[in-house]
Design an enzyme around this catalytic site. Sequence first.
Site, PDB file in Angstrom:
ATOM      1  N   ASP A 158     -14.805 122.618 -78.571  1.00  0.00           N
ATOM      2  CA  ASP A 158     -14.643 122.732 -76.759  1.00  0.00           C
ATOM      3  C   ASP A 158     -13.381 123.245 -76.236  1.00  0.00           C
ATOM      4  O   ASP A 158     -13.273 124.144 -77.071  1.00  0.00           O
ATOM      5  CB  ASP A 158     -15.155 121.250 -76.638  1.00  0.00           C
ATOM      6  CG  ASP A 158     -15.247 121.661 -74.678  1.00  0.00           C
ATOM      7  OD1 ASP A 158     -15.188 122.783 -74.390  1.00  0.00           O
ATOM      8  OD2 ASP A 158     -16.219 120.421 -74.113  1.00  0.00           O
ATOM      9  N   HIS A 190     -12.457 121.169 -69.384  1.00  0.00           N
ATOM     10  CA  HIS A 190     -13.554 120.657 -69.748  1.00  0.00           C
ATOM     11  C   HIS A 190     -13.678 120.398 -70.801  1.00  0.00           C
ATOM     12  O   HIS A 190     -14.104 118.475 -70.884  1.00  0.00           O
ATOM     13  CB  HIS A 190     -14.519 122.286 -69.720  1.00  0.00           C
ATOM     14  CG  HIS A 190     -15.322 122.398 -70.641  1.00  0.00           C
ATOM     15  ND1 HIS A 190     -16.316 121.810 -71.363  1.00  0.00           N
ATOM     16  CD2 HIS A 190     -16.846 121.450 -69.076  1.00  0.00           C
ATOM     17  CE1 HIS A 190     -17.832 121.569 -71.242  1.00  0.00           C
ATOM     18  NE2 HIS A 190     -18.056 122.053 -70.920  1.00  0.00           N
ATOM     19  N   SER A 345     -23.133 120.050 -69.242  1.00  0.00           N
ATOM     20  CA  SER A 345     -21.660 119.453 -70.125  1.00  0.00           C
ATOM     21  C   SER A 345     -21.587 118.970 -69.744  1.00  0.00           C
ATOM     22  O   SER A 345     -21.000 117.697 -71.079  1.00  0.00           O
ATOM     23  CB  SER A 345     -20.808 121.030 -70.304  1.00  0.00           C
ATOM     24  OG  SER A 345     -21.022 121.817 -70.492  1.00  0.00           O
TER      25      SER A 345
END
EC number: 3.4.21.-
Length: 485
Positions: A158, A190, A345
């Site tokens: 990520d 994220h 996600s």
Amino acid sequence: MGIFRFISISLAAVSAANAGHILSMGHAKTIPNSYIVVMKDGTTKEDFTHHQSWVQSIHTHNVTRRGLLDNAGVRHKYGFGSMMGYAGLFDEDTIKDISDDPKVMFVEPDTTITIHGELTQNDVPSWGLARISSQRPGTEDYTYDSSAGEGITVYSVDTGVDIHHEDFEGRASWGTNMIEDGYDKDGNGHGTHTAGTMVGKTFGIAKKAKVVAVKVLDNNGSGPTSGIIAGINWCAQHASQNGGTDKAVINMSLGGGSSSALNRAAAQAVQKGMFLAVAAGNDNQDARTSSPASEDTVCTVGASAENDERSSFSNWGPAVDLFAPGSNIVSTRPGGGSQSMSGTSMASPHVAGLGAYIMALEGISGSAVCDRLKQLGTSSVTNPGPGTRTNILINNGDAKNGGKKPSQPSQPPKPSQPSKPQQPSEPQEPSEPQEPAPGQPAPAPAPVPQHPHTPFPNDDFNFDDFWKKYFGTDHWRKTFGRFWN
């Protein structure tokens, strides 16, 4: 035509027929002069070494002659499972020579991969944890086994992870940075968010698992496909040297256009025994258009909302294996505290975390996890989308078994609100015993389920043994398992 000329032409024709080819990437955003090269199966290490030396030689010659592409050349090398390859910056002449080499399977233009989530708002209650241990939406408690993923390592491929966030309790570590930006932190948020859903003390499913940060996306949430493949390669090698690939999970909350090279790399990691959870994508379209979501052997995850509908943004189609909470999910953010995000996600790390949880609890291999989660899930998702063969929402099995196994109640966090203890379930009235008919023996007592995650009458039945005995190898099961739903 002379015989020597005829032989020369014939050999050239054979060589061209056996050579690789440059794949078209359709509408994907390609990176200028950047390519991924995948060698044919059966290429030896010696052949691969000779090929790389040859590539460096012709590349240096072409660049010197044309004065192009400073600092170009091979940047990543791949070598895990049966996949050998590399990626780098090459001029047109060099990449043409590479694609003509009979040892090359294909050459693929490098493309940009992006995250599949977006920030929505801060400090709202999370609901995903409670949903995966309940048969119905709207519950507030999360019930889970005390093993909680202990002994399993989850790789967050990520934007990086804030490994010092207090919710990780020292179980987070930095792995590697394929972006090469010199910034070994999560500058986007994220990756920290998805890691919190997987293993966080407060927000996570596998609360005792470890997480390793593998940075493949920059602060804007994008990165090259070649770097993603390098990240998968690194995970497989690291896992094999640290506990084993059969105790490792990879979460990939990212995606881009269809990529044969990326799908092939993901498949190799699965073949090594790792469990891969992958976001289906946020374009409300067929997930088969995206990689790595389109790879058959990974567990592709669509997103659901609080009312158990498919999230409006979630991709759909035959590639989707499972659904998981993905709308308004609260988890960790860099620097401390929490924030809410939505996207597939956010759904994928629910599956990755639950995969780690089940691997620790049941001792199953990564390649069997996706099918096991299908068995444990509930057929709850409405409007799963055109061509989608499943409506299964993940569940950890506690609700199905009355919470009879050792478990810990927990409530998803609410800002400035203490955790709510789990309410004890109401005891059921015993049924009146039935007198046997005259001359008939008394009926035997009904079998009582013992193992909280086995959807069969008793623990003596082993599904894996049954499958292997009557239907063959795990490979057969893995290949065709997605059509059971």
